[in-house]
Design an enzyme around this catalytic site. Sequence first.
Site, mmCIF file in Angstrom:
data_model
loop_
_atom_site.group_PDB
_atom_site.id
_atom_site.type_symbol
_atom_site.label_atom_id
_atom_site.label_comp_id
_atom_site.label_asym_id
_atom_site.label_seq_id
_atom_site.Cartn_x
_atom_site.Cartn_y
_atom_site.Cartn_z
ATOM 1 C CG ASP A 102 -2.141 -0.919 1.088
ATOM 2 O OD1 ASP A 102 -2.258 -1.577 0.117
ATOM 3 O OD2 ASP A 102 -2.172 -1.436 2.133
ATOM 4 C CG ASP A 120 -6.737 -1.268 -1.351
ATOM 5 O OD1 ASP A 120 -7.108 -2.429 -1.372
ATOM 6 O OD2 ASP A 120 -6.007 -0.649 -0.527
#
Length: 140
Positions: A102, A120
């Site tokens: 991430d 995401d």
Amino acid sequence: MTDRTSKNYVINFFLTHGSDSYYFNSFLNFVLLWNTGMAFGIFESDSYTYHAFSFLIFLVIIFLIVWLFRSNRKFEKISIALIIGGALGNWFDRIVYNAVPDFIDLHYLDFHWFVFNVSDIIISVGILLLILSDFFLKNK
């Protein structure tokens, strides 16, 4: 493809520059975090739980694929396909890296949202479109 490209670029950037964060502007940073939990780092886990989550995600992807092929609503199919694409991107990372990279850090002053990645975003857009399609395009 955008997800894989962005993750590879960010990983290589931080490995090359020997850093794990890059200040972009007053509301966006890029940081490299390896997420071993679920969405947005929730439920960080040990090895056993991590593999159980990974298997559960695999089952959800299979369920979504079946739903995709059984659906006869075009907008619903697009929404589900987005969710599947994003989920496959993160699931691939779970298998290859044993964690999901991430790197997008949105913030305002001292408030930081969860760090996330392109998959995401794609999953979130797919879910939002699926909800909207259920409210506005549902066959009566």
